[in-house]
Design a protein around this motif. Structure first.
Motif, PDB file in Angstrom:
ATOM      1  N   LEU A  71      26.080 -16.211   9.942  1.00 47.61           N
ATOM      2  CA  LEU A  71      25.848 -16.538  11.347  1.00 47.61           C
ATOM      3  C   LEU A  71      24.429 -16.151  11.778  1.00 47.61           C
ATOM      4  N   VAL A  72      23.996 -14.991  11.326  1.00 47.87           N
ATOM      5  CA  VAL A  72      22.634 -14.545  11.649  1.00 47.87           C
ATOM      6  C   VAL A  72      21.612 -15.477  11.008  1.00 47.87           C
ATOM      7  N   ASP A  73      21.823 -15.824   9.751  1.00 49.90           N
ATOM      8  CA  ASP A  73      20.865 -16.655   9.014  1.00 49.90           C
ATOM      9  C   ASP A  73      20.673 -18.039   9.632  1.00 49.90           C
ATOM     10  N   VAL A  74      21.731 -18.598  10.223  1.00 51.81           N
ATOM     11  CA  VAL A  74      21.617 -19.954  10.790  1.00 51.81           C
ATOM     12  C   VAL A  74      21.297 -19.936  12.284  1.00 51.81           C
ATOM     13  N   ASP A  75      21.181 -18.767  12.867  1.00 47.01           N
ATOM     14  CA  ASP A  75      20.862 -18.662  14.290  1.00 47.01           C
ATOM     15  C   ASP A  75      19.490 -19.287  14.564  1.00 47.01           C
ATOM     16  N   THR A  76      19.382 -20.035  15.640  1.00 47.38           N
ATOM     17  CA  THR A  76      18.149 -20.742  15.988  1.00 47.38           C
ATOM     18  C   THR A  76      16.970 -19.792  16.183  1.00 47.38           C
ATOM     19  N   ASP A  77      17.193 -18.701  16.885  1.00 47.61           N
ATOM     20  CA  ASP A  77      16.106 -17.736  17.105  1.00 47.61           C
ATOM     21  C   ASP A  77      15.631 -17.130  15.791  1.00 47.61           C
ATOM     22  N   VAL A  78      16.552 -16.831  14.914  1.00 47.41           N
ATOM     23  CA  VAL A  78      16.203 -16.273  13.611  1.00 47.41           C
ATOM     24  C   VAL A  78      15.424 -17.315  12.800  1.00 47.41           C
ATOM     25  N   GLN A  79      15.889 -18.548  12.816  1.00 49.18           N
ATOM     26  CA  GLN A  79      15.212 -19.620  12.072  1.00 49.18           C
ATOM     27  C   GLN A  79      13.780 -19.831  12.572  1.00 49.18           C
ATOM     28  N   GLN A  80      13.601 -19.823  13.886  1.00 47.32           N
ATOM     29  CA  GLN A  80      12.256 -20.008  14.449  1.00 47.32           C
ATOM     30  C   GLN A  80      11.332 -18.857  14.062  1.00 47.32           C
ATOM     31  N   THR A  81      11.852 -17.650  14.107  1.00 43.77           N
ATOM     32  CA  THR A  81      11.042 -16.489  13.753  1.00 43.77           C
ATOM     33  C   THR A  81      10.727 -16.485  12.258  1.00 43.77           C
ATOM     34  N   LYS A  82      11.692 -16.900  11.433  1.00 49.05           N
ATOM     35  CA  LYS A  82      11.439 -17.014   9.991  1.00 49.05           C
ATOM     36  C   LYS A  82      10.334 -18.029   9.734  1.00 49.05           C
ATOM     37  N   SER A  83      10.343 -19.099  10.492  1.00 50.53           N
ATOM     38  CA  SER A  83       9.327 -20.137  10.342  1.00 50.53           C
ATOM     39  C   SER A  83       7.935 -19.588  10.646  1.00 50.53           C
ATOM     40  N   VAL A  84       7.817 -18.814  11.711  1.00 51.90           N
ATOM     41  CA  VAL A  84       6.536 -18.201  12.061  1.00 51.90           C
ATOM     42  C   VAL A  84       6.107 -17.229  10.971  1.00 51.90           C
ATOM     43  N   TYR A  85       7.045 -16.438  10.477  1.00 51.48           N
ATOM     44  CA  TYR A  85       6.747 -15.480   9.421  1.00 51.48           C
ATOM     45  C   TYR A  85       6.280 -16.192   8.143  1.00 51.48           C
ATOM     46  N   LYS A  86       7.000 -17.244   7.755  1.00 49.53           N
ATOM     47  CA  LYS A  86       6.629 -17.970   6.537  1.00 49.53           C
ATOM     48  C   LYS A  86       5.256 -18.624   6.671  1.00 49.53           C
ATOM     49  N   GLU A  87       4.960 -19.137   7.846  1.00 49.17           N
ATOM     50  CA  GLU A  87       3.646 -19.748   8.081  1.00 49.17           C
ATOM     51  C   GLU A  87       2.542 -18.700   7.970  1.00 49.17           C
ATOM     52  N   ALA A  88       2.774 -17.539   8.575  1.00 44.99           N
ATOM     53  CA  ALA A  88       1.786 -16.459   8.489  1.00 44.99           C
ATOM     54  C   ALA A  88       1.618 -15.986   7.049  1.00 44.99           C
ATOM     55  N   LYS A  89       2.722 -15.876   6.330  1.00 45.37           N
ATOM     56  CA  LYS A  89       2.673 -15.435   4.928  1.00 45.37           C
ATOM     57  C   LYS A  89       1.893 -16.450   4.083  1.00 45.37           C
TER      58      LYS A  89
END
Length: 127
Positions: A74-92
């Protein structure tokens, strides 16, 4: 950089000085850029961990009988988590690309120093 940085096969001392100055200045700029990207990545990672923890607590309250696997999903598919992961991956990704850029310029700088050292040795042996 618009023009490709090419070290001539037999550079003049003037070219060595100019190319070394260019490489040194570029290394400094890339180093600053890398530090900024690393800060963004660290901030994004911290925010991601915080949001994941908040969402886990939220889902634990909503689904008290759910097992850890379901809660994690549930946490992994949460929209807020997904958006933040996207920002993190872009920065990485920017950090990785900028580290590569830094290593490339550092190798150029080292090459120029070696050429200058060889030229100096050659000049000393002529005297």
């Amino acid at each position: 950089m618009d023009n490709p940085f090419i070290i001539p096969t037999n550079p003049t001392p003037k070219e060595i000085i100019e190319l070394t100055a260019c490489a040194t200045n570029t290394l400094a700029l890339v180093s600053e850029k890398l530090a900024r990207y690393k800060n963004v990545m660290a901030d994004a990672e911290d925010l991601l961990k915080q949001i994941q923890a908040d969402k886990l607590l939220l889902y634990m309250e909503q689904y008290p009988k759910a097992n850890q696997l379901k809660l994690k999903a549930l946490v992994d598919v949460d929209t807020d988590v997904q958006q933040t992961k996207s920002v993190y991956k872009e920065a990485k990704a920017k950090v990785v690309l900028t580290e590569t850029e830094y290593k490339t310029w550092d190798n150029r700088f080292i090459c120029l120093r070696k050429i200058a050292s060889i030229m100096e040795t050659e000049l000393k042996s002529i005297r």
